[in-house]
Design a protein around this motif. Structure first.
Motif, PDB file in Angstrom:
ATOM      1  N   UNK A 203      40.394  42.743  34.277  1.00 44.36           N
ATOM      2  CA  UNK A 203      39.469  43.303  35.258  1.00 44.36           C
ATOM      3  C   UNK A 203      38.349  44.116  34.608  1.00 44.36           C
ATOM      4  N   UNK A 204      38.551  44.554  33.391  1.00 44.91           N
ATOM      5  CA  UNK A 204      37.537  45.375  32.725  1.00 44.91           C
ATOM      6  C   UNK A 204      37.078  44.794  31.387  1.00 44.91           C
TER       7      UNK A 204
ATOM      8  N   UNK B 270      24.440  45.493  42.051  1.00 44.22           N
ATOM      9  CA  UNK B 270      23.628  44.643  42.929  1.00 44.22           C
ATOM     10  C   UNK B 270      24.166  43.216  42.958  1.00 44.22           C
ATOM     11  N   UNK B 271      24.831  42.818  41.879  1.00 38.89           N
ATOM     12  CA  UNK B 271      25.400  41.470  41.818  1.00 38.89           C
ATOM     13  C   UNK B 271      26.518  41.284  42.836  1.00 38.89           C
ATOM     14  N   UNK B 272      27.201  42.363  43.210  1.00 37.16           N
ATOM     15  CA  UNK B 272      28.236  42.280  44.244  1.00 37.16           C
ATOM     16  C   UNK B 272      27.597  41.891  45.569  1.00 37.16           C
ATOM     17  N   UNK B 273      26.425  42.474  45.853  1.00 37.22           N
ATOM     18  CA  UNK B 273      25.684  42.141  47.073  1.00 37.22           C
ATOM     19  C   UNK B 273      25.267  40.667  47.067  1.00 37.22           C
TER      20      UNK B 273
ATOM     21  N   UNK C 155      31.160  38.813  38.336  1.00 36.33           N
ATOM     22  CA  UNK C 155      32.229  39.069  37.381  1.00 36.33           C
ATOM     23  C   UNK C 155      33.473  39.566  38.107  1.00 36.33           C
ATOM     24  N   UNK C 156      34.296  40.391  37.478  1.00 36.98           N
ATOM     25  CA  UNK C 156      35.509  40.896  38.138  1.00 36.98           C
ATOM     26  C   UNK C 156      35.223  41.638  39.443  1.00 36.98           C
TER      27      UNK C 156
ATOM     28  N   UNK D  19      32.034  45.576  36.464  1.00 36.57           N
ATOM     29  CA  UNK D  19      30.811  45.038  37.074  1.00 36.57           C
ATOM     30  C   UNK D  19      29.802  44.726  35.962  1.00 36.57           C
ATOM     31  N   UNK D  20      30.040  43.669  35.191  1.00 34.74           N
ATOM     32  CA  UNK D  20      29.203  43.387  34.022  1.00 34.74           C
ATOM     33  C   UNK D  20      27.750  43.071  34.353  1.00 34.74           C
TER      34      UNK D  20
END
Length: 495
Positions: A206-207, A218-221, A62-63, A213-214
């Motif tokens: 962005x939100x 861990x999704x960023x990783x 997501x964002x 971080x919807x």
């Protein structure tokens, strides 16, 4: 990837120091200018991943994908700066591969160069394949025909003198850079000023829809495993050092400016897309021109034929990346051949210093792609790209390990040092380990590991069964002595 030859490979003539140097018909020409080196690396790294492939990463994080690109920029910076510092001291043919052979062992130099050659073959094929798709968007011709047309184009460019190649790649990369700058300017205007038909949304995107971080942090990783390969191509800084007019000065500037430009472009462009296009809509992009997040942004401005304009940009981006990767692959084969780790004919160059045989062999992936497209066979190409994913992580890790040994021996760059030195390299290695760890949660990364480890096993068997007996450290040391003398000579002329 065979290393056998029908005739014994001639041993290069002895150098005054007792080592071996490349014969005259195997020498590369030092013709690349200051700006051309930076643009060649930019040409490889700034490919279709930014223009069409960003949707997958957005879908994961997501964002918060902005953070993934920022972290990826830090990891890529450690690789580019470590490699640049070593190359400014030793502008050797074969770049990071020859550095690994010197600072680690001949085996690691052999493996890194062959793995990177696989990377360049796969990426060249993928980008030329993309060119064929983009051409068919305008013209009613089969994709395989477009592949062959653009294969002929990059073949012609690479067969020209390296100075001409550098000039053409400079132009192609400049078009991409200008397109990205225009996108950033237009995007910032839409985000903060807006138009009558499209009021400025500001940073609300962005939100919105689940927060920043919807899908969780861990999704960023997980997204990082997609993002990192947008930075593939920074390795060319090391390879071009062997053909630079003034390697120490050029590598210093290129290593610093390339990574800054890439980080700025990627982070800002993705941020603009997230602000202007709902992230779920951007994530649903199917990878074609009409659904590109970039087209969605231009559509909001009301630009006529937004898809056609984007198609032209991504075609040039793909052509530039294919061109740069074909160059890199041919230079890898040349360095392997000069060190007797590949057939002897691959070391021969024209009077202009162009390794024609290496260029022709490095087009093998493009021919495979055209054949698969023509026959309708599917799946094989995806497996090839899985090997590319694994190979580039391995190459990057070996660059950082070589740098750690380089610095532990008390050696530093000729013109600059990476901030943080060994500590920064360790940070980069931890980042690469984190990327590789996604093998446990992403199916495509699992495929990358399976096929990549298979490629390493095959290369290792060939090395110990066929190649090891040919290795002579004098060849490596002579290459270093020759490169260091050239660097010092260039510095003297500049002074």
């Amino acid at each position: 990837m065979s290393t056998s030859s029908s005739h014994p490979q001639p041993h290069p003539p002895a150098s005054p120091a007792g080592g071996a140097i490349a014969p005259d018909d195997s020498r590369l020409a030092r013709s690349l200018s200051h700006g051309q080196i930076a643009m060649i690396a930019m040409g490889s790294a700034l490919g279709t991943g930014l223009f069409l492939g960003s949707g997958e990463a957005i879908g994961y994080a997501g964002p918060a994908v902005i953070l993934a690109f920022a972290i990826g920029s830090v990891i890529a910076a450690t690789i580019a700066l470590a490699m640049g510092e070593m190359a400014s001291r030793h502008p050797v043919r074969g770049g990071f591969g020859t550095l690994a052979a010197h600072y680690l062992s001949p085996y690691w130099g052999y493996l890194s160069r062959w793995l990177y050659w696989i990377v360049t073959v796969g990426v060249t094929a993928a980008e030329v394949f993309a060119c064929g798709l983009y051409l068919s968007y305008w013209l009613p011709i089969p994709v395989w025909a477009g592949i062959l047309i653009f294969a002929a184009v990059i073949l012609g460019i690479n067969l020209s003198a390296v100075g001409s190649f550098g000039a053409i790649e400079f132009i192609l990369s400049s078009v991409k850079v200008i397109a990205v700058v225009v996108f950033i300017l237009v995007g910032l205007f839409l985000v903060f000023v807006g138009t009558d038909g499209a009021p400025a949304p500001g940073l609300a995107g962005l939100t919105a829809d689940g927060g920043f971080a919807p899908n969780g942090w861990a999704a960023v990783w997980i997204a990082l495993s997609v993002v990192m390969f947008s930075f593939g191509g920074i390795e060319l800084l090391s390879i071009t050092a062997a053909e630079a007019k003034d390697p120490a000065r050029s590598i210093k500037t290129a290593a610093r400016t390339t990574i800054v430009r890439l980080a700025f472009f990627y982070v800002l462009c993705i941020g603009i897309v997230i602000c202007l296009v709902p992230w779920r809509q951007a994530a649903a992009a199917g990878g074609d021109v009409e659904t590109s997040p970039f087209v969605m942004v231009f559509d909001q401005v009301g630009v006529p034929a937004a898809a056609s304009i984007t198609n032209a940009v991504v075609l040039i981006a793909a052509l530039s990346a294919a061109n740069a990767n074909l160059y890199a692959g041919s230079r890898m084969l040349h360095s392997l051949s000069v060190d007797r780790l590949a057939p002897a004919f691959l070391s021969r160059t024209t009077r202009g210093g162009v390794p024609t045989a290496g260029i022709a062999i490095s087009l093998v992936g493009v021919l495979v792609a055209a054949t698969l497209q023509f026959t309708g066979v599917g799946g094989v190409f995806g497996y090839l790209m899985s090997v590319v994913v694994f190979a580039v992580i391995t190459v990057w890790a070996l660059i950082l390990v070589s740098y750690i040994v380089f610095r532990r021996r008390g050696i530093t760059g000729a013109t600059f040092r990476m901030p943080g030195g060994i500590a920064s390299a360790v940070v980069g290695l931890i980042g690469l380990a984190a990327v590789f760890a996604t093998v446990f949660v992403r199916e495509s990364m699992m495929l990358a590991a399976v096929f990549g480890i298979g490629a390493v096993i095959v290369a290792t068997i060939l090395y110990f069964a066929v190649v090891r007996s040919r290795v002579d450290r004098r060849d490596i040391e002579a290459a270093f002595a020759e490169a260091d003398a050239m660097r010092e000579g260039s510095a003297g002329v500049r002074a």
